[in-house]
Design a protein around this motif. Structure first.
Motif, PDB file in Angstrom:
ATOM      1  N   UNK A 375     -19.720 -12.639  -9.704  1.00  0.00           N
ATOM      2  CA  UNK A 375     -19.300 -12.134 -11.013  1.00  0.00           C
ATOM      3  C   UNK A 375     -18.275 -11.022 -10.859  1.00  0.00           C
ATOM      4  N   UNK A 376     -18.552 -10.099  -9.950  1.00  0.00           N
ATOM      5  CA  UNK A 376     -17.643  -8.971  -9.731  1.00  0.00           C
ATOM      6  C   UNK A 376     -16.287  -9.450  -9.236  1.00  0.00           C
ATOM      7  N   UNK A 377     -16.276 -10.354  -8.269  1.00  0.00           N
ATOM      8  CA  UNK A 377     -15.010 -10.837  -7.719  1.00  0.00           C
ATOM      9  C   UNK A 377     -14.198 -11.615  -8.764  1.00  0.00           C
ATOM     10  N   UNK A 378     -14.893 -12.423  -9.567  1.00  0.00           N
ATOM     11  CA  UNK A 378     -14.206 -13.144 -10.645  1.00  0.00           C
ATOM     12  C   UNK A 378     -13.597 -12.156 -11.639  1.00  0.00           C
ATOM     13  N   UNK A 379     -14.366 -11.138 -11.979  1.00  0.00           N
ATOM     14  CA  UNK A 379     -13.895 -10.118 -12.915  1.00  0.00           C
ATOM     15  C   UNK A 379     -12.690  -9.380 -12.358  1.00  0.00           C
ATOM     16  N   UNK A 399     -14.455   0.130  -5.383  1.00  0.00           N
ATOM     17  CA  UNK A 399     -15.760   0.283  -4.753  1.00  0.00           C
ATOM     18  C   UNK A 399     -16.818  -0.325  -5.661  1.00  0.00           C
ATOM     19  N   UNK A 400     -17.693  -1.145  -5.101  1.00  0.00           N
ATOM     20  CA  UNK A 400     -18.697  -1.866  -5.889  1.00  0.00           C
ATOM     21  C   UNK A 400     -20.083  -1.429  -5.452  1.00  0.00           C
ATOM     22  N   UNK A 401     -20.892  -0.973  -6.421  1.00  0.00           N
ATOM     23  CA  UNK A 401     -22.253  -0.531  -6.121  1.00  0.00           C
ATOM     24  C   UNK A 401     -23.246  -1.670  -6.120  1.00  0.00           C
ATOM     25  N   UNK A 402     -24.506  -1.366  -6.404  1.00  0.00           N
ATOM     26  CA  UNK A 402     -25.560  -2.378  -6.440  1.00  0.00           C
ATOM     27  C   UNK A 402     -26.005  -2.600  -7.882  1.00  0.00           C
ATOM     28  N   UNK A 403     -26.541  -3.779  -8.132  1.00  0.00           N
ATOM     29  CA  UNK A 403     -27.024  -4.122  -9.467  1.00  0.00           C
ATOM     30  C   UNK A 403     -28.179  -3.201  -9.847  1.00  0.00           C
ATOM     31  N   UNK A 404     -28.139  -2.733 -11.106  1.00  0.00           N
ATOM     32  CA  UNK A 404     -29.212  -1.865 -11.596  1.00  0.00           C
ATOM     33  C   UNK A 404     -29.704  -2.372 -12.949  1.00  0.00           C
ATOM     34  N   UNK A 405     -30.941  -2.068 -13.254  1.00  0.00           N
ATOM     35  CA  UNK A 405     -31.506  -2.372 -14.560  1.00  0.00           C
ATOM     36  C   UNK A 405     -32.139  -1.108 -15.114  1.00  0.00           C
ATOM     37  N   UNK A 406     -31.899  -0.862 -16.405  1.00  0.00           N
ATOM     38  CA  UNK A 406     -32.507   0.298 -17.031  1.00  0.00           C
ATOM     39  C   UNK A 406     -31.623   1.513 -16.983  1.00  0.00           C
ATOM     40  N   UNK A 407     -31.707   2.331 -18.016  1.00  0.00           N
ATOM     41  CA  UNK A 407     -30.831   3.490 -18.178  1.00  0.00           C
ATOM     42  C   UNK A 407     -31.029   4.560 -17.114  1.00  0.00           C
ATOM     43  N   UNK A 408     -32.154   4.524 -16.393  1.00  0.00           N
ATOM     44  CA  UNK A 408     -32.431   5.555 -15.393  1.00  0.00           C
ATOM     45  C   UNK A 408     -31.730   5.295 -14.065  1.00  0.00           C
ATOM     46  N   UNK A 409     -31.109   4.133 -13.896  1.00  0.00           N
ATOM     47  CA  UNK A 409     -30.546   3.757 -12.603  1.00  0.00           C
ATOM     48  C   UNK A 409     -29.016   3.766 -12.562  1.00  0.00           C
ATOM     49  N   UNK A 434     -14.380  -2.914  -1.664  1.00  0.00           N
ATOM     50  CA  UNK A 434     -15.476  -2.667  -0.736  1.00  0.00           C
ATOM     51  C   UNK A 434     -16.787  -2.713  -1.496  1.00  0.00           C
ATOM     52  N   UNK A 435     -17.650  -3.654  -1.095  1.00  0.00           N
ATOM     53  CA  UNK A 435     -18.981  -3.758  -1.691  1.00  0.00           C
ATOM     54  C   UNK A 435     -19.957  -2.916  -0.878  1.00  0.00           C
ATOM     55  N   UNK A 436     -20.869  -2.335  -1.552  1.00  0.00           N
ATOM     56  CA  UNK A 436     -21.856  -1.488  -0.883  1.00  0.00           C
ATOM     57  C   UNK A 436     -22.608  -2.268   0.191  1.00  0.00           C
ATOM     58  N   UNK A 437     -22.786  -3.555  -0.016  1.00  0.00           N
ATOM     59  CA  UNK A 437     -23.553  -4.384   0.916  1.00  0.00           C
ATOM     60  C   UNK A 437     -22.664  -5.159   1.884  1.00  0.00           C
ATOM     61  N   UNK A 438     -21.420  -4.705   2.093  1.00  0.00           N
ATOM     62  CA  UNK A 438     -20.492  -5.457   2.945  1.00  0.00           C
ATOM     63  C   UNK A 438     -21.019  -5.660   4.361  1.00  0.00           C
ATOM     64  N   UNK A 439     -21.486  -4.586   5.015  1.00  0.00           N
ATOM     65  CA  UNK A 439     -22.019  -4.717   6.374  1.00  0.00           C
ATOM     66  C   UNK A 439     -23.322  -3.942   6.461  1.00  0.00           C
ATOM     67  N   UNK A 440     -24.155  -4.304   7.411  1.00  0.00           N
ATOM     68  CA  UNK A 440     -25.437  -3.623   7.576  1.00  0.00           C
ATOM     69  C   UNK A 440     -25.242  -2.160   7.961  1.00  0.00           C
ATOM     70  N   UNK A 441     -24.347  -1.881   8.915  1.00  0.00           N
ATOM     71  CA  UNK A 441     -24.132  -0.502   9.339  1.00  0.00           C
ATOM     72  C   UNK A 441     -23.527   0.330   8.201  1.00  0.00           C
ATOM     73  N   UNK A 442     -22.502  -0.243   7.538  1.00  0.00           N
ATOM     74  CA  UNK A 442     -21.892   0.478   6.420  1.00  0.00           C
ATOM     75  C   UNK A 442     -22.902   0.743   5.329  1.00  0.00           C
TER      76      UNK A 442
END
Length: 544
Positions: A375-379, A399-409, A434-442
């Protein structure tokens, strides 16, 4: 007074003729008759000569007069048929009036009617202006202004904003924009009247149609175009031009008011979303009230995306040749950036929350549990394609973070997106996603980098090196990084840094002295290496 007059020619032209003045004229005419005059004559200068009278009538007609009234019974007894035929063919009005009717009385009567009409003409624009102001004060739509003016002047109008998008009016947009886009060869300013306002009006004629264009301005800056479309046979009168000018000013006021409302709401939305991402302490009721006001659904899953325009300043300088203020120019370009982003979100049918802070844009894009990356890449593909037209040449880093649900996140996703942006720019350069989950070390480093305690530990280790490097220019952090990359081999490191072996050893001892850590102690070495890796992602910065 003209009950006993006889219309000898031009009866079908009466509704089309306009009278602006009245005069008494005898032969010769020369240049003493002007357009739209009501001309009175006894024919005394023709001496009963039919040819002389014919020439007199032709001269009056060629002068542009609306009516010729001939008093018969003394010098002209009957109007010759040849003259009637000429006038009828020319749609020229000739009145036969009785000799007993005094010209002075008739002139007085006509001038009285002209004065009444003149006062009406003066008062009508004033009344229209007052009505337009009332429409604006009542907060009515722009279409209300358009409808009112269309009724008053009997012409079709089209209003377009500064981006060329139609916002109001009934004129055929295809015809209007076709004529306007060809204006280079056919446009002409209305200068024949020598009226100061008309210099801002342009007229385009194509086939049997006329297009009038008025520039809508606010604070001296163009805000759009006000078009009037009509046929060649129904060109605008001077009074219509005046009314259209007033409508243009009213439209500019409406744009200013609407822009102020939109800007105020935009600032409130911006501040609210920024409050969410920094984790400001707000009650659930306060958050929900603002979400309802802005029609935000904070319960659906979102992913945070942060974008940074990298070369905006140089592009603006190249295109406009003026001094550059990043903050000012980013604010100016914000409307174009926002348009492109919302266009992309609409295209993929996703909700979107948007904010603007300093030199970055913050987006929360609705996503799903199974297709976040797609979805992010298409957008972003759509956004960047849109920017090719709106902002040609601008390079964005994302920079792309992680999916969140709820106003507290929201804060968590924002921090991850910001860390991903900084890590991507530091490790891969600008213009990348750059996605947050691109590499394990990153991912591991970035997760640690958003923890304040971890940041402080890393900075406490590196601050002495940073401060020393600022003063000496020795770049001890880079020295240590290459030393570890060569597995502690002094000779290889010295060759790579183009240093003498003793100079490298001096730098390594300086690292130990400044940090209080030993390069042979495994724990100290691990802590130093971890802090340097964290620093290299640009996810943390020095705070002196």
């Amino acid at each position: 007074m003209l009950n006993n007059a006889i219309i000898r020619s031009g009866a079908d032209a009466i509704d089309d003729k306009q009278v602006e003045w009245v005069s008494v004229m005898e032969n010769p005419v020369e240049n003493f008759v002007r357009e739209n005059e009501f001309v009175l004559t006894t024919g005394i200068g023709c001496f009963g000569n039919k040819d002389e009278l014919m020439k007199f009538v032709e001269d009056v007609y060629n002068s542009g007069a609306s009516v010729l009234a001939i008093a018969t019974g003394r010098h002209v007894f009957d109007i010759p048929e040849e003259i009637i035929e000429f006038a009828e063919k020319s749609r020229f009005i000739i009145l036969e009036i009785p000799w007993e009717l005094r010209f002075a009385d008739l002139v007085h009567e006509i001038m009285g009617h002209l004065l009444i009409n003149r006062n009406k003409a003066i008062n009508r624009p004033k009344e229209i202006q007052e009505q337009l102001i009332q429409i604006i004060l009542e907060g009515r739509t722009l279409q209300s202004i358009t409808d009112y003016i269309e009724r008053e002047i009997g012409k079709h109008i089209l209003i377009a904003d500064e981006k060329g998008e139609v916002v109001s009016g009934t004129a055929d947009r295809a015809v209007v924009f076709s004529m306007w886009n060809k204006r280079v060869d056919s446009v002409a300013a209305l200068e024949e009247s020598h009226h100061p306002k008309y210099s801002d009006v342009r007229k385009i004629e194509e086939r049997n149609q006329l297009l009038y264009q008025f520039t809508i301005k606010s604070n001296g800056k163009p805000k759009g175009n006000f078009f009037i479309l009509t046929s060649v046979d129904e060109s605008l009168s001077k009074q219509d031009i005046t009314i259209a000018e007033q409508a243009t000013v009213a439209t500019a006021l409406w744009f200013s008011r609407d822009s102020a409302v939109v800007e105020a709401e935009g600032r409130m939305q911006n501040e609210f979303l920024l409050s969410l991402v920094i984790g400001e302490n707000m009650s659930p009721e306060h958050i929900q009230a603002h979400a309802d006001l802005f029609k935000y659904n904070l319960e659906v899953p979102y992913v945070c995306i942060i974008g940074c325009p990298e070369n905006l300043g140089s592009l603006i300088q190249q295109q406009q040749g003026r001094s550059y203020s990043r903050k000012t120019d980013l604010e100016y370009m914000n409307s174009y950036i926002k348009d492109g982003i919302f266009y992309a979100a609409d295209s993929i049918g996703r909700r979107l929350l948007y904010a603007f802070k300093n030199d970055i844009i913050i987006i929360f894009l609705e996503t799903s549990a199974t297709a976040t990356a797609d979805t992010v890449n298409q957008f972003l593909d759509l956004v960047e394609r849109r920017f090719i037209h709106l902002l040609p040449g601008v390079l964005f880093s994302w920079g792309v973070g992680k999916r969140v649900e709820g106003k507290d996140n929201f804060k968590s996703s924002y921090q991850k997106a910001k860390a991903a942006l900084e890590m991507g720019r530091g490790e891969f350069g600008t213009g990348r996603r750059t996605h947050f989950d691109d590499t394990q070390l990153s991912s591991l480093l970035l997760n640690l980098a958003i923890n304040e305690e971890v940041k402080q530990i890393a900075l406490s280790v590196l601050s002495p090196l940073i401060n020393y490097d600022d003063g000496k220019g020795m770049d001890l952090i880079k020295t240590f990084a290459i030393y570890r990359a060569n597995s502690g081999n002094v000779s290889k490191t010295a060759r790579e840094l183009n240093l003498h072996r003793q100079s490298l050893l001096y730098r390594l001892r300086k690292i130990e002295t400044l940090t209080g850590k030993s390069l042979v102690n495994p724990d100290d070495l691990f802590l130093l290496e971890f802090a340097v890796k964290l620093w290299s992602t640009d996810a943390i910065t020095s705070t002196k």
